[in-house]
Design an enzyme around this catalytic site. Structure first.
Site, PDB file in Angstrom:
ATOM      1  N   TYR A 143       0.815  -1.217   0.000  1.00  0.00           N
ATOM      2  CA  TYR A 143       0.000   0.000   0.000  1.00  0.00           C
ATOM      3  C   TYR A 143       0.851   1.271   0.000  1.00  0.00           C
ATOM      4  O   TYR A 143       0.345   2.362  -0.225  1.00  0.00           O
ATOM      5  CB  TYR A 143      -0.951   0.027   1.206  1.00  0.00           C
ATOM      6  CG  TYR A 143      -1.992  -1.081   1.175  1.00  0.00           C
ATOM      7  CD1 TYR A 143      -2.294  -1.746  -0.011  1.00  0.00           C
ATOM      8  CD2 TYR A 143      -2.668  -1.467   2.318  1.00  0.00           C
ATOM      9  CE1 TYR A 143      -3.234  -2.759  -0.046  1.00  0.00           C
ATOM     10  CE2 TYR A 143      -3.615  -2.478   2.296  1.00  0.00           C
ATOM     11  CZ  TYR A 143      -3.886  -3.127   1.106  1.00  0.00           C
ATOM     12  OH  TYR A 143      -4.823  -4.134   1.075  1.00  0.00           O
ATOM     13  N   LYS A 194       4.076 -15.208   1.536  1.00  0.00           N
ATOM     14  CA  LYS A 194       4.064 -16.112   0.383  1.00  0.00           C
ATOM     15  C   LYS A 194       5.514 -16.302  -0.068  1.00  0.00           C
ATOM     16  O   LYS A 194       5.913 -15.859  -1.159  1.00  0.00           O
ATOM     17  CB  LYS A 194       3.209 -15.502  -0.752  1.00  0.00           C
ATOM     18  CG  LYS A 194       1.726 -15.477  -0.473  1.00  0.00           C
ATOM     19  CD  LYS A 194       0.938 -16.661  -0.952  1.00  0.00           C
ATOM     20  CE  LYS A 194       1.038 -16.951  -2.415  1.00  0.00           C
ATOM     21  NZ  LYS A 194       0.347 -18.240  -2.731  1.00  0.00           N
ATOM     22  N   ASP A 227      -2.227 -18.039   1.482  1.00  0.00           N
ATOM     23  CA  ASP A 227      -3.422 -18.685   0.918  1.00  0.00           C
ATOM     24  C   ASP A 227      -3.863 -19.851   1.806  1.00  0.00           C
ATOM     25  O   ASP A 227      -5.059 -20.045   2.059  1.00  0.00           O
ATOM     26  CB  ASP A 227      -3.193 -19.133  -0.542  1.00  0.00           C
ATOM     27  CG  ASP A 227      -1.861 -19.853  -0.749  1.00  0.00           C
ATOM     28  OD1 ASP A 227      -1.000 -19.798   0.163  1.00  0.00           O
ATOM     29  OD2 ASP A 227      -1.683 -20.472  -1.807  1.00  0.00           O
ATOM     30  N   ASP A 251      -4.704  -7.251   5.824  1.00  0.00           N
ATOM     31  CA  ASP A 251      -5.970  -6.593   5.500  1.00  0.00           C
ATOM     32  C   ASP A 251      -7.036  -7.658   5.221  1.00  0.00           C
ATOM     33  O   ASP A 251      -8.152  -7.630   5.766  1.00  0.00           O
ATOM     34  CB  ASP A 251      -5.736  -5.709   4.259  1.00  0.00           C
ATOM     35  CG  ASP A 251      -6.857  -4.726   4.020  1.00  0.00           C
ATOM     36  OD1 ASP A 251      -7.821  -4.715   4.793  1.00  0.00           O
ATOM     37  OD2 ASP A 251      -6.776  -3.968   3.037  1.00  0.00           O
ATOM     38  N   ASP A 255     -10.031  -9.358   8.152  1.00  0.00           N
ATOM     39  CA  ASP A 255     -11.470  -9.275   7.877  1.00  0.00           C
ATOM     40  C   ASP A 255     -12.095 -10.661   7.894  1.00  0.00           C
ATOM     41  O   ASP A 255     -13.211 -10.857   8.386  1.00  0.00           O
ATOM     42  CB  ASP A 255     -11.725  -8.622   6.513  1.00  0.00           C
ATOM     43  CG  ASP A 255     -11.899  -7.121   6.645  1.00  0.00           C
ATOM     44  OD1 ASP A 255     -11.530  -6.575   7.708  1.00  0.00           O
ATOM     45  OD2 ASP A 255     -12.404  -6.489   5.700  1.00  0.00           O
TER      46      ASP A 255
END
Ligand code: NAD
Length: 369
Positions: A143, A194, A227, A251, A255
């Site tokens: 970001y 990852k 993942d 992020d 959630d």
């Protein structure tokens, strides 16, 4: 008053002041019972600050935030201020606080209260007793990384670029938060990236392992690809204690974990900065929800996310584990008594107002003491 428990309270807009009022009642109760006292100062932020000072965060308020031991934030925003220029929008007040206090670690617990098990979309046995903490790096990664932007290519098509970039100090400082908080919980950290396809992930994994091996050998460390972590969160979330991950994956995963628990009105959060020489960190605590203009002023909001944010403040800023547990147990008891605000209403339960939910928590506190 305890000089080392200086709280700046910023109720903000919409339901912010309504839910914060219930926290104030609990603070007063702690004081009256001589359990703990706090030096609380209140100020304006967001639209309320714009209306009075012409800016969503006055310099004086920012100075107070920097001097406080912890900031408790309600919520900001609302239709009244939607058309203000970007720099004056209520949300800029919150972003300025996060930036100037250099709050790089975002903490989102996913805690399931037994009486609300039915509010989750997962099977009760999967989430019963769930208590995990996701720590998301908040000021680096995709970001913020450079280069970024959209360019037009010679053939007229366009190219969008964002850069995932992390340095050793950025990884180590959020890693330290994770290991230290794990020591106050069940002593397990799962570091998520990852590394199979991203160099920044390889670095993340290596630095976390090195930090563990040199400073936190007593904490159990595991690594997981992001993942797989998403899958494991809905398959068997109770395997986790603390998850630490970067800005982008955090992020998404926070959630996902939040929704294991049901309603927005139940979700607290914290954002922490670097520790000073005394070990104290700059910190801001806030419910995850916004200012809920649709129910503002109706005494209908659920104050429990804000109360649980206060409990996080007790736990992480003031090292008051027993008192934090007490607030959490009172919230659970209030729910067990059948009190439900509209957002968590279940068949056969009594719909209560914000104030009445505060009453139920205070009643439970009295009983538990
Ligand atoms: P929201 O979180 O305010 O509301 C979403 C829905 O959830 C609404 O139906 C609301 O009534 C309900 N809800 C939220 N909190 C609740 C509570 N404690 N009890 C009961 N119901 C609750 O999100 P939104 O509607 O997208 O945004 C409204 C305003 O809040 C906007 O101006 C937005 O910019 C702002 N906002 C602020 C923050 C913040 O201050 N951190 C976060 C998100 C949104």
């Amino acid at each position: 008053m305890a000089a080392n428990r200086k709280i700046l309270s910023l109720p903000g807009d919409g339901i912010g002041p309504e839910v914060m009022r219930q926290v104030n009642r609990v603070v007063e109760w702690f004081d009256k019972k001589r359990i703990a006292s706090f030096d609380v100062t209140e100020d304006l932020v967001g639209g309320a600050a714009f209306d009075k000072y012409g800016t969503p965060l006055a310099e004086e308020t920012m100075r107070r935030a920097m001097e406080s031991d912890a900031v408790l934030f309600g919520a900001v925003g609302g239709p009244k201020w939607d058309n203000l220029p970007f720099a004056q929008k209520p949300e800029r007040g919150l972003l300025r606080l996060r930036k100037d206090m250099d709050l790089f670690a975002n903490l989102r617990p996913a805690l399931v209260f037994d009486p609300l098990i039915g509010a989750s979309t997962l099977k009760p046995e999967v989430i019963e007793g769930l208590d995990i903490l996701i720590i998301r790096e908040l000021t680096g990664g995709t970001y913020f990384g450079e280069p970024r932007g959209i360019t037009t290519l010679p053939d007229g098509t366009r190219r969008g670029v964002n850069t995932q970039v992390y340095t050793t100090p950025e990884i180590v400082r959020v890693g330290r938060v994770a290991f230290e908080l794990a020591r106050k919980r069940h002593n397990k950290v799962c570091s998520v990236e990852k590394a199979n396809v991203m160099e920044s992930g390889v670095l993340w994994r290596e630095e976390m392992q090195k930090l563990h091996d040199t400073e936190y050998k007593d904490v159990e460390l595991s690594h997981m690809y992001a993942d797989n972590c998403a899958m494991q969160l809905v398959r068997n979330p109770k395997q986790f204690d603390v998850i630490v991950t970067d800005n982008l994956f955090g992020d998404l995963l926070s959630d996902c974990a939040a929704m294991l628990t049901g309603s927005l009105g139940m979700l607290p959060s914290a954002s922490l900065g670097a520790a000073d020489s005394s070990g104290r960190r700059k910190a801001l605590y806030e419910p995850v929800h916004g200012s809920a203009p649709d129910i503002a002023g109706k005494d209908a909001a659920n104050p429990l996310a804000c109360l649980l944010s206060f409990a996080m403040m007790l736990r992480y800023s003031f090292d008051m584990k027993e008192e934090a547990d007490l607030v959490q147990r009172a919230v659970k008891a209030a729910l067990e008594s059948g009190a439900r605000t509209g957002d968590i209403l279940q068949p056969g339960m009594a719909r209560v107002s914000t104030t009445q939910m505060g009453d139920a928590v205070l009643k439970a506190l009295e009983k538990l003491c």
